[in-house]
Design an enzyme around this catalytic site. Structure first.
Site, PDB file in Angstrom:
ATOM      1  N   LYS A  78       0.850  -1.261  -0.167  1.00 47.87           N
ATOM      2  CA  LYS A  78      -0.181   0.100  -0.055  1.00 47.87           C
ATOM      3  C   LYS A  78       0.780   1.215  -0.177  1.00 47.87           C
ATOM      4  O   LYS A  78       1.551   1.420   0.867  1.00 47.87           O
ATOM      5  CB  LYS A  78      -0.865  -0.091   1.225  1.00 47.87           C
ATOM      6  CG  LYS A  78      -2.006  -1.242   1.321  1.00 47.87           C
ATOM      7  CD  LYS A  78      -2.778  -1.231   2.221  1.00 47.87           C
ATOM      8  CE  LYS A  78      -3.994  -0.020   2.458  1.00 47.87           C
ATOM      9  NZ  LYS A  78      -4.956  -0.225   3.502  1.00 47.87           N
ATOM     10  N   ASP A 163      -6.416 -12.274  13.902  1.00 46.65           N
ATOM     11  CA  ASP A 163      -6.546 -10.830  14.282  1.00 46.65           C
ATOM     12  C   ASP A 163      -7.833 -10.481  15.098  1.00 46.65           C
ATOM     13  O   ASP A 163      -8.970 -10.616  14.752  1.00 46.65           O
ATOM     14  CB  ASP A 163      -6.894 -10.473  12.646  1.00 46.65           C
ATOM     15  CG  ASP A 163      -7.095  -8.985  12.810  1.00 46.65           C
ATOM     16  OD1 ASP A 163      -6.897  -8.043  13.674  1.00 46.65           O
ATOM     17  OD2 ASP A 163      -7.553  -8.286  11.407  1.00 46.65           O
ATOM     18  N   ASP A 165     -10.008  -7.846  16.272  1.00 47.16           N
ATOM     19  CA  ASP A 165     -10.395  -6.504  15.853  1.00 47.16           C
ATOM     20  C   ASP A 165     -11.323  -6.008  16.758  1.00 47.16           C
ATOM     21  O   ASP A 165     -12.666  -6.477  16.698  1.00 47.16           O
ATOM     22  CB  ASP A 165     -10.912  -6.687  14.687  1.00 47.16           C
ATOM     23  CG  ASP A 165     -11.222  -5.394  13.806  1.00 47.16           C
ATOM     24  OD1 ASP A 165     -10.879  -4.324  14.431  1.00 47.16           O
ATOM     25  OD2 ASP A 165     -11.906  -5.279  12.740  1.00 47.16           O
ATOM     26  N   GLY A 199      -0.777  -1.646  14.923  1.00 47.07           N
ATOM     27  CA  GLY A 199      -0.560  -0.555  14.555  1.00 47.07           C
ATOM     28  C   GLY A 199      -1.884   0.327  14.253  1.00 47.07           C
ATOM     29  O   GLY A 199      -1.701   1.473  13.817  1.00 47.07           O
ATOM     30  N   ASP A 253     -10.898 -12.498  13.854  1.00 49.72           N
ATOM     31  CA  ASP A 253     -10.858 -12.596  12.262  1.00 49.72           C
ATOM     32  C   ASP A 253     -10.161 -13.988  12.146  1.00 49.72           C
ATOM     33  O   ASP A 253      -8.755 -13.851  11.969  1.00 49.72           O
ATOM     34  CB  ASP A 253     -10.362 -11.431  11.726  1.00 49.72           C
ATOM     35  CG  ASP A 253     -10.315 -11.659  10.211  1.00 49.72           C
ATOM     36  OD1 ASP A 253     -10.658 -12.569   9.772  1.00 49.72           O
ATOM     37  OD2 ASP A 253     -10.201 -10.698   9.504  1.00 49.72           O
ATOM     38  N   LYS A 548     -36.541 -17.101  23.452  1.00 46.51           N
ATOM     39  CA  LYS A 548     -36.507 -16.004  24.407  1.00 46.51           C
ATOM     40  C   LYS A 548     -35.994 -14.929  23.328  1.00 46.51           C
ATOM     41  O   LYS A 548     -34.974 -15.018  22.820  1.00 46.51           O
ATOM     42  CB  LYS A 548     -35.519 -16.148  25.473  1.00 46.51           C
ATOM     43  CG  LYS A 548     -35.679 -14.861  26.307  1.00 46.51           C
ATOM     44  CD  LYS A 548     -34.657 -15.016  27.601  1.00 46.51           C
ATOM     45  CE  LYS A 548     -34.976 -13.783  28.522  1.00 46.51           C
ATOM     46  NZ  LYS A 548     -34.849 -12.635  27.794  1.00 46.51           N
TER      47      LYS A 548
END
Length: 859
Positions: A78, A163, A165, A199, A253, A548
């Site tokens: 990225k 992961d 999250d 991070g 995850d 319920k």
């Protein structure tokens, strides 16, 4: 790294970057490779003033550690060529897998072949490659859990990654707690883990594997592990990918272990407003208060002081799954087809609100759920999109003429690219100029059952929402391809209903005496159940079981006639009819113009047709028509009716439950938002299993011979929950930090003490602990506003600890809420409580301590 003098980069490894000079270009030699550096003075992180030279220096300093964790793994990048920008003007990010034409020839690379295309990835195996990546604006490096073997083929995964999250209202401290729970489970499996603060928001857990299992197998194990964590800690952990369920919980995850998925590499920077790092940590650090994400300067200091904490995982990988493994080791477990490649190639994640995940989870026969969605798409031409969850993605067809409603008229169905599972909940406006530009809304959604699924024919039965486009009816459709193997044209056919026998109305037994006539305006209070377990249900008493429902208890009063008055009253007698106008007409239709008094639950359903109490919260207390109209769009409600107290002025409360139940099914017809959920006979364990499978709270066990005892709590109705929940009274709050600085950090809650015989006045408030998780941001804002109006100078509790009271703000104990928790501590505190929401239908005097034993407080 030194300027053009043949230096091998040792100085840069010690943290020194090339100095910025007036020249805009600087040629350095790194590990024998010449790299041209430009614009070293460019500010890449405006909030901290971090420059490109700083980033090059950081990556040089951490290169040994980063490369060890990324080596021989295909690197997805990225890039922020012009920096990350600001919160008001974010910088443009470029997501890259394939190497470009300008890549230096010396960059090591590997090609991964897919069914329809091939991708050439760089390998971050040396400092020169890492330096070149930073030079072209790469901040984030993402890699999978597998490496290329000695022959250059994808091998089996050599590490497992989870992961963690955090959802809205949950932070790093909660992730650390879930990380410790996960570590304990993995230790039982013979796998030790090390944490990495991501991070961004959460935590990654790494464990070394021996390379003997496929990515799909590891994903399945990780999925089961996530489910086990959720089962052990349902109030804190979520294993499903449904985003609407994440507030207040930590999502585990498990899909990071798919062959097609990547995780940010340890020691990689993040492209956020500040230069945070995916930083390996020690377990001791996770125990420390004030755990935070680390920026690059903090990481540099840590590496100067000691060894990489994640090195123990890398050492174990080298021991268990050395790279010298033969080429055949992963031949059957390497890269699978990326089924979302076409989907992503048509969309720019920076320009469309549609979900654009990195890759699809690994699928396979029998893997995944069975959800569907039909979306109404106002693009260049109005059409509908049918999507069926299958093998980890959504198989999709566009229906230009809509969903067929006549078995004698088939419609065209155009097979389109697979969509990600996140699309099950997507609605919104796709901007002009983007693929599929236009407005998209959810027409219906739910689950489906499959009769046949072949490459050229699919037959499914859709089970939609009661308020959806299918009106809650089960519809069987056949999708049939009309051309060859490559044809996109199918037809969709509505199957004729299968023949079946209609159930006749059930009358009350002859031996039951006719009920007495009472005035139609008799006021009732809901009958209450006590908490219990299956062991509390005496085997000699006949029991029926109802699900319920996680909503608000409501009594409905209906006058007869097509325009007869309808009122909805909460347990404490508040008239909330104006908040739920969509129920009024449907309730009249369900009773066929008869008068009645009904008992039931108002419930808001999520996209999977499961009760969502937090969504229901947005409807409570609204009376303005415009506010109600807006809230209805995001939180439509249903009225689930489970008891009939009165019909055409004739009371039924003295009749046995079994008789009232027959009368209810006879007189109330399910219509739109009004439903009569089924009751079950048989074993409690079977009913609980059904409840768990449906994702519900639990069951209510009712003795078949029990009369309706208005306003009373008896042993003849027993509620059995999968998780523990407790109503509490708010007595104070403590200030928050960070993004909660303007709202609150936690609530101080209690439970009224039992009163001795003859005592009068308000009961003392016994302290039950602090609740700091489970809040959504909008809940915090609204809650703080209400609490500010209730401030008082002294504590309403009789036993609050000094540590909790130190910075507390006290309030009048008039607000009631509900929390999930794991257990009671010996001192009477809630362990691991998580906020579920306010209960405006309850008064403080209604709150009692929930117990699981037969002889405890009656809940």
């Amino acid at each position: 790294m030194a300027a053009g003098r043949g230096a091998d980069g040792h100085a840069a490894r010690n943290g020194r970057a090339p100095e910025a000079s007036a020249a805009r270009r600087e040629v350095v030699t790194v590990g024998g490779r010449r790299v041209t550096l430009t614009h070293l003075e460019k500010v890449m992180y405006p909030e901290t003033g971090t420059t490109k030279a700083d980033i090059l220096g950081y990556y040089a300093a951490v290169a040994d550690a980063l490369i060890r964790h990324a080596q021989d793994r295909p690197a997805t990048r990225k890039r922020w060529v012009h920096g990350v920008g600001t919160a008001d003007e974010p910088g443009q990010v470029f997501f890259q897998k394939n190497l470009g034409d300008g890549t230096p020839a010396w960059v090591e690379r590997r090609e991964v072949a897919h069914k329809a295309h091939s991708t050439v990835y760089p390998l971050v195996n040396d400092l020169a490659t890492l330096t070149w990546l930073a030079q072209i604006g790469t901040l984030e490096v993402h890699v999978p859990q597998w490496r290329f073997d000695a022959a250059g083929a994808p091998a089996s995964p050599d590490r497992l990654v989870l992961d963690l999250d955090p959802g809205e209202g949950v932070g790093l401290a909660e992730c650390a707690e879930v990380a410790r729970w996960a570590r304990a489970l993995l230790l039982d499996m013979g796998l030790d883990t090390m944490p990495v603060t991501s991070g961004s928001k959460g935590i990654h857990l790494y464990a070394a594997l021996d390379g003997s299992h496929s990515s799909e197998q590891v994903s399945q194990v990780a999925h089961e592990l996530a489910r086990a964590l959720e089962a052990d800690h349902p109030g804190e952990v979520l294993s499903a990918m449904t985003r609407s369920l994440r507030p207040g919980k930590v999502f585990v995850d498990w899909s990071q272990n798919s062959a097609n998925k990547t995780t940010i590499a340890p020691y990689s920077l993040r492209g956020l407003m500040r230069p945070f790092v995916a930083a390996p940590r020690t377990w001791r650090e996770l125990e420390a208060p004030g755990l935070e994400q680390l920026d690059y300067r903090q990481v540099l200091k840590r590496l100067e002081r000691g060894r990489d904490p994640l090195a123990v995982v890398a050492d174990a990988i080298d021991e268990k799954a050395p790279r010298a493994r033969s080429a055949g080791a992963g031949s059957s477990t390497g890269q699978t087809e990326d089924r979302l490649h076409t989907y992503r190639s048509k969309r720019d994640a920076g320009r469309t609100p549609e979900p654009v995940p990195d890759a699809a989870p690994t699928g396979g026969p029998g893997v995944g759920g069975a959800a569907f969605v039909i979306q109404e798409h106002h693009a260049r031409a109005l059409h509908f999109d049918l999507r069926l969850e299958h093998d980890g993605v959504l198989a999709s067809w566009a229906l230009p003429k809509g969903v067929p409603t006549d078995p004698t008229h088939n419609h065209l169905a155009v097979h389109t690219e697979d969509h990600p599972l996140e699309y099950l909940e997507f609605s919104g406006d796709i901007p002009a100029g983007e693929y599929g530009a236009g407005s998209m809304t959810i027409w219906d959604s739910g689950t489906y059952s499959v009769e046949k699924w072949r490459d050229d024919e699919v037959i499914v039965t859709l089970h939609g929402r009661p308020d959806g486009g299918l009106a809650g009816a089960e519809r069987e459709y056949a999708l049939i391809r009309t051309g060859g193997a490559d044809s996109r044209n199918w037809l969709i056919h509505l199957m004729k209903p299968k023949p079946g026998s209609a159930a006749g109305a059930v009358s009350a037994p002859a031996e039951v005496a006719a009920p007495a006539t009472v005035a139609a305006r008799t006021a009732y209070s809901p009958m209450l159940a006590r908490s219990g377990s299956p062991a509390d249900l005496s085997p000699d008493s006949g029991w029926a079981y109802e699900m319920k429902w996680d909503g608000i208890r409501m009594l409905a009063y209906l006058d007869g006639g097509p325009d007869g008055a309808v009122r909805f009253l909460t347990r404490n007698g508040n008239d909330v009819t104006a908040s739920f106008p969509e129920l009024v007409d449907d309730l009249r239709n369900a009773l066929g113009q008869h008068s009645a008094v009904l008992d039931g639950e108002v419930v808001a359903l999520d996209r999977r047709n499961r009760p969502d109490f937090s969504r229901l919260q947005t409807r409570l207390g609204l009376t303005d028509e415009r506010d109600v109209r807006r809230a209805r769009q995001g939180a439509p409600v249903h009225y689930f009716v489970f008891d009939l107290l009165e019909h055409d002025g004739v009371a039924a409360v003295d009749q046995p439950y079994s008789v009232r139940r027959r009368a209810l099914e006879e007189h109330v017809t399910a219509t739109g938002t009004v439903q009569v959920p089924p009751a079950f006979d048989g074993a409690a364990a079977d009913a609980l299993a059904t409840s768990a499978r449906l994702g519900l709270e639990g069951v209510i066990a009712k003795q078949n011979g029990s009369s309706y005892q208005s306003g009373r709590r008896t042993d003849r109705w027993v509620k059995i929950k999968h998780v523990k929940a407790q109503e509490v009274v708010i007595g104070g709050w403590r200030p928050g930090n960070g993004h909660r600085g303007s709202t609150l950090g936690s609530l101080l809650v209690g439970i009224p003490a039992e009163r001795a015989a003859g005592e009068t006045g308000p009961a003392p408030l016994r302290y039950a602990g602090r609740i700091g998780t489970g809040f959504r941001d909008r809940d915090l804002t609204a809650l703080r506003r209400r609490l500010d109006e209730l401030a008082r100078t002294d504590s309403p509790f009789d036993d609050v600890p000094a540590a909790d009271a130190a910075d507390a703000v006290w309030v009048e104990p008039v607000l009631v809420g509900e929390a999930e928790f794991s257990e009671w501590t010996p001192s009477g505190r809630l362990r691991h409580p998580s906020w579920r929401g306010l209960r405006p239908d309850k008064a403080p005097a209604d709150v009692v301590r929930e117990e699981q034993s037969r002889h405890g407080a009656d809940g």
